[in-house]
Write a protein that holds these residues in place. Structure first.
Motif, PDB file in Angstrom:
ATOM      1  N   VAL A  48      91.018  14.512  39.672  1.00  7.61           N
ATOM      2  CA  VAL A  48      91.974  14.991  40.668  1.00  7.61           C
ATOM      3  C   VAL A  48      93.274  15.395  39.997  1.00  7.61           C
ATOM      4  CG1 VAL A  48      93.341  14.351  42.689  1.00  7.61           C
ATOM      5  CG2 VAL A  48      90.978  13.559  42.494  1.00  7.61           C
ATOM      6  N   ILE A  49      93.797  14.497  39.145  1.00  7.23           N
ATOM      7  CA  ILE A  49      95.093  14.731  38.529  1.00  7.23           C
ATOM      8  C   ILE A  49      95.247  13.826  37.315  1.00  7.23           C
ATOM      9  CG2 ILE A  49      96.406  13.029  39.864  1.00  7.23           C
ATOM     10  CD1 ILE A  49      98.510  15.323  40.299  1.00  7.23           C
ATOM     11  N   ARG A  50      96.038  14.280  36.357  1.00  8.46           N
ATOM     12  CA  ARG A  50      96.234  13.536  35.117  1.00  8.46           C
ATOM     13  C   ARG A  50      97.716  13.511  34.791  1.00  8.46           C
ATOM     14  NH1 ARG A  50      94.132  15.823  29.447  1.00  8.46           N
ATOM     15  NH2 ARG A  50      96.062  17.010  29.635  1.00  8.46           N
ATOM     16  N   GLN A  51      98.161  12.385  34.218  1.00  5.40           N
ATOM     17  CA  GLN A  51      99.571  12.220  33.840  1.00  5.40           C
ATOM     18  C   GLN A  51      99.656  11.698  32.418  1.00  5.40           C
ATOM     19  OE1 GLN A  51     102.618  12.445  36.014  1.00  5.40           O
ATOM     20  NE2 GLN A  51     103.665  12.223  34.064  1.00  5.40           N
ATOM     21  N   ALA A  59     103.130  14.670  37.789  1.00  4.49           N
ATOM     22  CA  ALA A  59     102.131  15.732  37.837  1.00  4.49           C
ATOM     23  C   ALA A  59     101.828  16.117  39.284  1.00  4.49           C
ATOM     24  CB  ALA A  59     100.844  15.258  37.146  1.00  4.49           C
ATOM     25  N   THR A  60     101.535  17.398  39.491  1.00  5.57           N
ATOM     26  CA  THR A  60     101.129  17.890  40.808  1.00  5.57           C
ATOM     27  C   THR A  60      99.970  18.863  40.629  1.00  5.57           C
ATOM     28  OG1 THR A  60     102.663  19.743  40.770  1.00  5.57           O
ATOM     29  CG2 THR A  60     103.476  17.688  41.711  1.00  5.57           C
ATOM     30  N   GLU A  61      99.065  18.845  41.581  1.00 10.37           N
ATOM     31  CA  GLU A  61      97.937  19.778  41.619  1.00 10.37           C
ATOM     32  C   GLU A  61      97.694  20.137  43.076  1.00 10.37           C
ATOM     33  OE1 GLU A  61      96.037  21.321  39.454  1.00 10.37           O
ATOM     34  OE2 GLU A  61      96.780  20.386  37.601  1.00 10.37           O
ATOM     35  N   ASN A  62      98.311  21.253  43.510  1.00 14.90           N
ATOM     36  CA  ASN A  62      98.147  21.715  44.884  1.00 14.90           C
ATOM     37  C   ASN A  62      98.567  20.635  45.870  1.00 14.90           C
ATOM     38  OD1 ASN A  62      97.037  24.250  43.999  1.00 14.90           O
ATOM     39  ND2 ASN A  62      95.145  23.150  43.556  1.00 14.90           N
ATOM     40  N   SER A  65      99.730  14.936  44.378  1.00 16.34           N
ATOM     41  CA  SER A  65     100.848  14.657  43.487  1.00 16.34           C
ATOM     42  C   SER A  65     100.882  13.161  43.208  1.00 16.34           C
ATOM     43  CB  SER A  65     102.178  15.117  44.116  1.00 16.34           C
ATOM     44  OG  SER A  65     102.419  14.404  45.324  1.00 16.34           O
TER      45      SER A  65
END
Lengths: 113, 113
Positions: A48-51, A59-62, A65
């Motif tokens: 989903v997302i990586r930091q 980090a944000t992805e659409n 967040s």
């Protein structure tokens, strides 16, 4: 040893609303990565997302967040405008130096129409 | 790029029988992981390979589990003899050296009866 804790076994949210999933972690390293993975009933683990820990910016992805609080070792996931397709198990995970992933126990998210 | 391939998708065996799972990672990915995911829990690392060498097998029950990665590409995980508590999803993942990205296969669901 690194550990990841997810304290919410289950969460539910109405379609189009916002939900936040919690995660805390522990590591003695300075170089580490944090992740949120989604696992639908198909069992496929989807990133989903990586930091990166050295980055202060969240980090944000659409619609997804994170709120990364390094001092508190907290890494929560916010899903905005929730959709029925977001229904799944969500896992928080950490990786020291890009090595093996260590997962939390997971949070079941149910999006209701 | 093609994903991580795993087979079989499902397997049902009786206790004390043996079973083997196969994984073909992303082409060029040097690191390969086998995870065990018991129902309702997060995945737990069983073994990590770097090319064809073992990096971490500290949580592999070596009296019954074995794994190999011949030629640093495909990998096989074997259980002999199986116990009821081995019922789980076995996930294979691979990662390259850039950006610490991990790709997971769809897993094998093992039921021991």
């Amino acid at each position: 040893a690194q550990t990841v804790t997810q304290s919410q076994p289950e969460m539910s949210v109405q379609e189009a609303e916002t939900v936040t999933l919690s995660c805390t972690y522990d590591t003695s390293e300075n170089n580490y990565y944090l992740f949120w993975y989604k696992q639908p009933p198909s069992r496929q683990m989807i990133l989903v997302i990586r930091q990166e820990a050295y980055k202060q910016q969240n980090a944000t992805e659409n619609r997804f967040s994170v709120n990364f609080q390094k001092a508190a070792k907290s890494f929560s996931l916010k899903i905005s405008d929730s959709q029925l397709g977001d229904t799944a198990m969500y896992f928080c995970a950490s990786s020291e130096y890009g090595n093996k992933l260590v997962f939390g126990a997971g949070t079941i998210l149910r999006v209701k129409s | 790029e093609a994903g991580v391939a795993q087979s079989p998708r499902y397997k049902i065996i009786e206790k004390r029988q043996s079973v083997a799972f196969w994984c073909n990672p992303i082409s060029g990915h040097a690191t390969l992981y086998w995870y065990q995911q018991i129902l309702g829990q997060g995945p737990k690392l069983l073994i990590q390979f770097q090319n064809n060498g073992v990096v971490d097998d500290s949580q592999l029950p070596k009296d019954r589990f074995s794994a190999e990665r011949l030629k640093g590409v495909d990998s096989t995980l074997k259980i002999q003899p199986a116990k009821l508590e081995d019922s789980a999803v076995y996930l294979c993942a691979s990662s390259g050296l850039v950006n610490y990205g991990y790709t997971f296969g769809s897993g094998t669901r093992l039921t021991v009866v």
